[in-house]
Enzyme design. Structure first.
Site, PDB file in Angstrom:
ATOM      1  N   ASN A   9       0.871  -1.182   0.000  1.00 39.09           N
ATOM      2  CA  ASN A   9       0.000   0.000   0.000  1.00 39.09           C
ATOM      3  C   ASN A   9       0.903   1.226   0.000  1.00 39.09           C
ATOM      4  OD1 ASN A   9      -1.823   2.021   0.454  1.00 39.09           O
ATOM      5  ND2 ASN A   9      -2.398   1.356   2.519  1.00 39.09           N
ATOM      6  N   LYS A  11       0.108   4.274  -0.369  1.00 37.84           N
ATOM      7  CA  LYS A  11      -0.521   5.482   0.182  1.00 37.84           C
ATOM      8  C   LYS A  11      -0.220   6.676  -0.725  1.00 37.84           C
ATOM      9  CE  LYS A  11      -0.382   3.324   4.692  1.00 37.84           C
ATOM     10  NZ  LYS A  11      -0.316   3.441   6.124  1.00 37.84           N
ATOM     11  N   HIS A  96      -9.882   1.121   4.376  1.00 35.70           N
ATOM     12  CA  HIS A  96      -8.603   1.276   5.087  1.00 35.70           C
ATOM     13  C   HIS A  96      -8.811   2.217   6.279  1.00 35.70           C
ATOM     14  CE1 HIS A  96      -4.534   2.547   6.038  1.00 35.70           C
ATOM     15  NE2 HIS A  96      -4.157   1.391   5.507  1.00 35.70           N
ATOM     16  N   GLU A  98      -7.188   4.570   7.445  1.00 36.61           N
ATOM     17  CA  GLU A  98      -6.983   6.007   7.201  1.00 36.61           C
ATOM     18  C   GLU A  98      -8.209   6.620   6.534  1.00 36.61           C
ATOM     19  OE1 GLU A  98      -3.144   5.631   5.312  1.00 36.61           O
ATOM     20  OE2 GLU A  98      -2.324   5.038   7.255  1.00 36.61           O
ATOM     21  N   GLU A 168      -5.895  -5.007  10.189  1.00 34.53           N
ATOM     22  CA  GLU A 168      -4.883  -3.991  10.470  1.00 34.53           C
ATOM     23  C   GLU A 168      -5.252  -3.243  11.742  1.00 34.53           C
ATOM     24  OE1 GLU A 168      -2.583  -2.749   6.679  1.00 34.53           O
ATOM     25  OE2 GLU A 168      -4.416  -1.582   6.783  1.00 34.53           O
ATOM     26  N   GLY A 174       1.922   2.282  10.928  1.00 35.38           N
ATOM     27  CA  GLY A 174       2.886   3.378  10.863  1.00 35.38           C
ATOM     28  C   GLY A 174       3.508   3.731  12.202  1.00 35.38           C
ATOM     29  N   SER A 213       2.825  -1.940  10.415  1.00 35.27           N
ATOM     30  CA  SER A 213       4.261  -1.943  10.715  1.00 35.27           C
ATOM     31  C   SER A 213       4.967  -3.259  10.363  1.00 35.27           C
ATOM     32  CB  SER A 213       4.522  -1.566  12.183  1.00 35.27           C
ATOM     33  OG  SER A 213       4.093  -0.233  12.420  1.00 35.27           O
TER      34      SER A 213
END
Ligand code: PGA
Length: 250
Positions: A9, A11, A96, A98, A168, A174, A213
């Protein structure tokens, strides 16, 4: 045995020239492995670069990171699943964290996006996961089950059977923190149980990826975890050498 999936991904990184340079390095060194598939989720402006560079590679697929649930129309700035399919995407990330956290995407919208992806012939990757406060409150399995049911609600059983799920945990994305193999195993098992409850035993064929991560140092342990069929990788997928190490793991 299910093929292992390694999904990158990217991003909001990798402009077309950067994506092209990455893929030159990667494709030079990565030959097809029978037991695995590699998926790239570039930013939409670089999708064509990935599609063109991997056209001859049936073991490598390209997808979009987000989509609108309508097929077309006056939605300035949005991309539909049908447009992405026309540009060569075969996969779509949906829900996702985010999108959920930063852009207010709801469970209901995630369900509409899943249905739109399937309508357009894309394989959706439904992302689910709890926040740190939800984990600390003991709500992990409930949150994940709710996100799963909402995401899959509008799909025929056959579409559920050919979807992909990614677990996730939001607190691991992250942050350098990963779930322990035991934590991941517990949630992956719960996800598999929800899918089986929806569509029966063929739900066992749905790949469940772990993300958050993941890097070259922890990928082996995560892939060795019960119920982990692959990984969804953000930061560590941006460097071709590290990504090569990850896709060769396990
Ligand atoms: P990360 O991101 O690997 O940088 O934690 C994973 C993701 O958000 O899909």
């Amino acid at each position: 045995m299910k093929a292992r999936l390694f999904a990158a991904n990217w991003k909001m990184h990798q402009a077309p020239a950067d994506a092209a340079a990455f893929l030159r390095t990667f494709l030079d060194q990565y030959t097809r492995q029978q037991d695995r598939r590699v998926l790239f989720f570039p930013p939409a402006v670089s999708l064509h670069v990935v599609v063109d560079a991997t056209r001859e590679r049936s073991d490598i697929g390209a997808g979009i990171q987000n989509l609108h649930w309508e097929d077309k129309g006056a939605f300035t700035g949005e991309t539909s699943a049908a447009l992405a399919r026309g540009a060569g995407a075969r996969y779509a990330l949906v829900g996702h964290s985010e999108r959920r956290q930063l852009f207010g995407e709801t469970d209901a919208q995630t369900g509409l996006k899943m249905a739109a992806a399937v309508r357009a012939g894309l394989t959706p990757v439904l992302c689910v996961g709890e926040t740190l406060s939800e984990r600390e409150a003991g709500e992990t399995l409930g949150v994940v089950a709710r996100q799963l049911r909402a995401g899959l609600a509008g799909l025929e059983p056959s579409a559920v059977a050919s979807a992909i799920v990614a677990y996730e945990p939001v607190w691991a994305i992250g942050t350098g923190r990963t779930a322990t193999p035991a934590d991941a195993a517990e949630v992956h098992q719960a996800i598999a149980a929800v899918i089986r409850a929806l569509i029966g035993e063929r739900g066992g064929a749905v790949p469940i990826l772990y993300g958050g991560s993941v890097n070259r140092s922890n990928v082996e342990a995560l892939l060795a975890t019960d119920g982990v069929d692959g990984v969804l990788v953000g930061g560590a997928s941006l460097d071709a050498e590290q990504w090569l190490a990850i896709v060769r793991a396990g």
